[in-house]
Design a protein around this motif. Structure first.
Motif, PDB file in Angstrom:
ATOM      1  N   LYS A   1       0.824  -1.218   0.000  1.00  0.00           N
ATOM      2  CA  LYS A   1       0.000   0.000   0.000  1.00  0.00           C
ATOM      3  C   LYS A   1       0.856   1.265   0.000  1.00  0.00           C
ATOM      4  O   LYS A   1       0.514   2.258  -0.647  1.00  0.00           O
ATOM      5  CB  LYS A   1      -0.915   0.004   1.216  1.00  0.00           C
ATOM      6  CG  LYS A   1      -2.080  -0.966   1.132  1.00  0.00           C
ATOM      7  CD  LYS A   1      -2.951  -0.840   2.380  1.00  0.00           C
ATOM      8  CE  LYS A   1      -4.205  -1.685   2.268  1.00  0.00           C
ATOM      9  NZ  LYS A   1      -5.073  -1.559   3.467  1.00  0.00           N
ATOM     10  N   ALA A   2       1.960   1.207   0.722  1.00  0.00           N
ATOM     11  CA  ALA A   2       2.815   2.393   0.834  1.00  0.00           C
ATOM     12  C   ALA A   2       3.503   2.724  -0.495  1.00  0.00           C
ATOM     13  O   ALA A   2       3.680   3.900  -0.837  1.00  0.00           O
ATOM     14  CB  ALA A   2       3.857   2.174   1.927  1.00  0.00           C
ATOM     15  N   ASN A   3       3.870   1.692  -1.250  1.00  0.00           N
ATOM     16  CA  ASN A   3       4.642   1.909  -2.475  1.00  0.00           C
ATOM     17  C   ASN A   3       3.805   1.869  -3.744  1.00  0.00           C
ATOM     18  O   ASN A   3       4.165   2.490  -4.748  1.00  0.00           O
ATOM     19  CB  ASN A   3       5.767   0.868  -2.565  1.00  0.00           C
ATOM     20  CG  ASN A   3       6.843   1.067  -1.519  1.00  0.00           C
ATOM     21  OD1 ASN A   3       7.743   1.875  -1.699  1.00  0.00           O
ATOM     22  ND2 ASN A   3       6.752   0.329  -0.425  1.00  0.00           N
ATOM     23  N   TYR A   4       2.696   1.137  -3.685  1.00  0.00           N
ATOM     24  CA  TYR A   4       1.851   1.012  -4.877  1.00  0.00           C
ATOM     25  C   TYR A   4       0.387   1.164  -4.462  1.00  0.00           C
ATOM     26  O   TYR A   4      -0.403   0.219  -4.549  1.00  0.00           O
ATOM     27  CB  TYR A   4       2.082  -0.352  -5.550  1.00  0.00           C
ATOM     28  CG  TYR A   4       3.538  -0.642  -5.807  1.00  0.00           C
ATOM     29  CD1 TYR A   4       4.190  -0.151  -6.936  1.00  0.00           C
ATOM     30  CD2 TYR A   4       4.279  -1.423  -4.903  1.00  0.00           C
ATOM     31  CE1 TYR A   4       5.530  -0.412  -7.167  1.00  0.00           C
ATOM     32  CE2 TYR A   4       5.611  -1.692  -5.124  1.00  0.00           C
ATOM     33  CZ  TYR A   4       6.242  -1.188  -6.254  1.00  0.00           C
ATOM     34  OH  TYR A   4       7.566  -1.453  -6.474  1.00  0.00           O
ATOM     35  N   PRO A   5       0.007   2.344  -4.000  1.00  0.00           N
ATOM     36  CA  PRO A   5      -1.339   2.546  -3.436  1.00  0.00           C
ATOM     37  C   PRO A   5      -2.484   2.298  -4.417  1.00  0.00           C
ATOM     38  O   PRO A   5      -3.601   1.996  -3.998  1.00  0.00           O
ATOM     39  CB  PRO A   5      -1.316   4.004  -2.974  1.00  0.00           C
ATOM     40  CG  PRO A   5      -0.236   4.648  -3.788  1.00  0.00           C
ATOM     41  CD  PRO A   5       0.800   3.590  -3.982  1.00  0.00           C
ATOM     42  N   ASP A   6      -2.226   2.421  -5.709  1.00  0.00           N
ATOM     43  CA  ASP A   6      -3.287   2.259  -6.709  1.00  0.00           C
ATOM     44  C   ASP A   6      -3.276   0.883  -7.359  1.00  0.00           C
ATOM     45  O   ASP A   6      -4.017   0.643  -8.325  1.00  0.00           O
ATOM     46  CB  ASP A   6      -3.141   3.332  -7.800  1.00  0.00           C
ATOM     47  CG  ASP A   6      -3.260   4.737  -7.237  1.00  0.00           C
ATOM     48  OD1 ASP A   6      -4.086   4.935  -6.329  1.00  0.00           O
ATOM     49  OD2 ASP A   6      -2.518   5.623  -7.701  1.00  0.00           O
ATOM     50  N   TYR A   7      -2.452  -0.011  -6.853  1.00  0.00           N
ATOM     51  CA  TYR A   7      -2.339  -1.329  -7.479  1.00  0.00           C
ATOM     52  C   TYR A   7      -3.620  -2.133  -7.266  1.00  0.00           C
ATOM     53  O   TYR A   7      -4.130  -2.248  -6.133  1.00  0.00           O
ATOM     54  CB  TYR A   7      -1.128  -2.080  -6.913  1.00  0.00           C
ATOM     55  CG  TYR A   7      -0.858  -3.389  -7.613  1.00  0.00           C
ATOM     56  CD1 TYR A   7      -0.503  -3.409  -8.960  1.00  0.00           C
ATOM     57  CD2 TYR A   7      -0.977  -4.601  -6.936  1.00  0.00           C
ATOM     58  CE1 TYR A   7      -0.255  -4.602  -9.621  1.00  0.00           C
ATOM     59  CE2 TYR A   7      -0.730  -5.806  -7.588  1.00  0.00           C
ATOM     60  CZ  TYR A   7      -0.375  -5.794  -8.937  1.00  0.00           C
ATOM     61  OH  TYR A   7      -0.133  -6.986  -9.585  1.00  0.00           O
ATOM     62  N   ALA A   8      -4.143  -2.718  -8.339  1.00  0.00           N
ATOM     63  CA  ALA A   8      -5.435  -3.419  -8.294  1.00  0.00           C
ATOM     64  C   ALA A   8      -5.408  -4.652  -7.401  1.00  0.00           C
ATOM     65  O   ALA A   8      -6.445  -5.053  -6.856  1.00  0.00           O
ATOM     66  CB  ALA A   8      -5.853  -3.820  -9.710  1.00  0.00           C
ATOM     67  N   GLY A   9      -4.228  -5.230  -7.221  1.00  0.00           N
ATOM     68  CA  GLY A   9      -4.124  -6.452  -6.429  1.00  0.00           C
ATOM     69  C   GLY A   9      -4.403  -6.262  -4.948  1.00  0.00           C
ATOM     70  O   GLY A   9      -4.687  -7.239  -4.234  1.00  0.00           O
TER      71      GLY A   9
END
Length: 257
Positions: free
Chosen positions: A239-247
């Motif tokens: 969440k901290a590094n890829y907040p918009d990641y669908a996974g």
């Protein structure tokens, strides 16, 4: 069929022996310079088989001197272009061992990396477009190490920039390879093994594009294994590094039976 194959092999062997004898007879009184010049002509014409034959002849007759050294460098390239990867690597290793201070030693390191880089690119790849990340990773790892050594030892070499670019490609592909293995373990129900392989991507290839997938897979495996502290850690980093990641939503909404 077997008889025909045996006859064909015998004929090829006889032709090879005849060609070798003809070359030896033709060059019986040639100097090292003459043999090298002929080998180089064949190399420039992309007749790698003939070039290799003359380089090997030069090395056998005149094992010392500058022509023998240059012949070894040329032979690495000739073997590489002729598809004799193992021979190319063996000659490169020998050259690096015996001529560590040669002015073109960086070229030997570069060619060695290049051979490993393309070892898995064969006839099948030209017929079917396979994802290189799904193949055995040993050649890719060896290539990365070869290029890494080149860049470290000879940062200003004219081959280093190309080596750096290939290292980025290899770095990303190796990460994808580890991720493919992790996904295979997930399908097999080997969740701890899957988490460990995904962890290899996170720790070993932090700049690879596969990072969010690896973190997602780690979180998923830890959640299934009921290892909640590890699950929470993986999810937090994701969440901290890829907040918009669908996974992220998929893992959070995963229902474990």
């Amino acid at each position: 069929m077997k008889k025909l194959l045996l006859i064909a092999i015998c004929l090829l062997s006889l032709a090879s022996c005849s060609s070798l004898r003809d070359t030896e007879n033709k060059t019986a009184d040639w100097t090292a310079q003459q043999i090298y010049a002929e080998a180089r002509n064949f190399l420039n014409e992309s007749d790698f088989d003939s070039a290799i034959r003359y380089y090997e002849l030069l090395e056998a007759r005149y094992p010392l001197g500058r022509y023998a050294q240059q012949a070894q460098l040329d032979m690495i390239y000739a073997y590489y272009k002729y598809g004799e990867s193992e021979s190319a690597i063996a000659v490169a290793d020998r050259f690096i061992k015996f001529y560590p201070r040669h002015p073109n030693i960086d070229y030997a390191y570069y060619l060695k990396g290049l051979v490993h880089f393309e070892m898995n690119s064969g006839l099948v790849d030209r017929i079917v477009k396979l994802d290189k990340s799904q193949r055995d990773a040993s050649a890719a790892k060896a290539s990365f190490e070869n290029f890494s050594e080149l860049v470290e030892r000879f940062p200003n070499s004219k081959y280093s920039e190309d080596a750096r670019q290939r290292m980025v490609f290899l770095h990303n592909n190796l990460a994808k390879y580890e991720l493919h293995v992790a996904e295979y373990y997930i399908k097999r129900g080997a969740f701890l093994a899957a988490a460990n392989r995904a962890k290899t991507v996170v720790e070993g290839y932090p700049t690879a594009p596969s990072m969010p997938e690896a973190l997602t897979l780690m979180a998923k495996a830890y959640k299934i294994l009921d290892l909640h502290p590890l699950y929470e850690d993986a999810l937090r980093v994701l969440k901290a590094n890829y907040p918009d990641y669908a996974g992220i939503n998929k893992v959070e909404n995963l229902i474990v039976n």
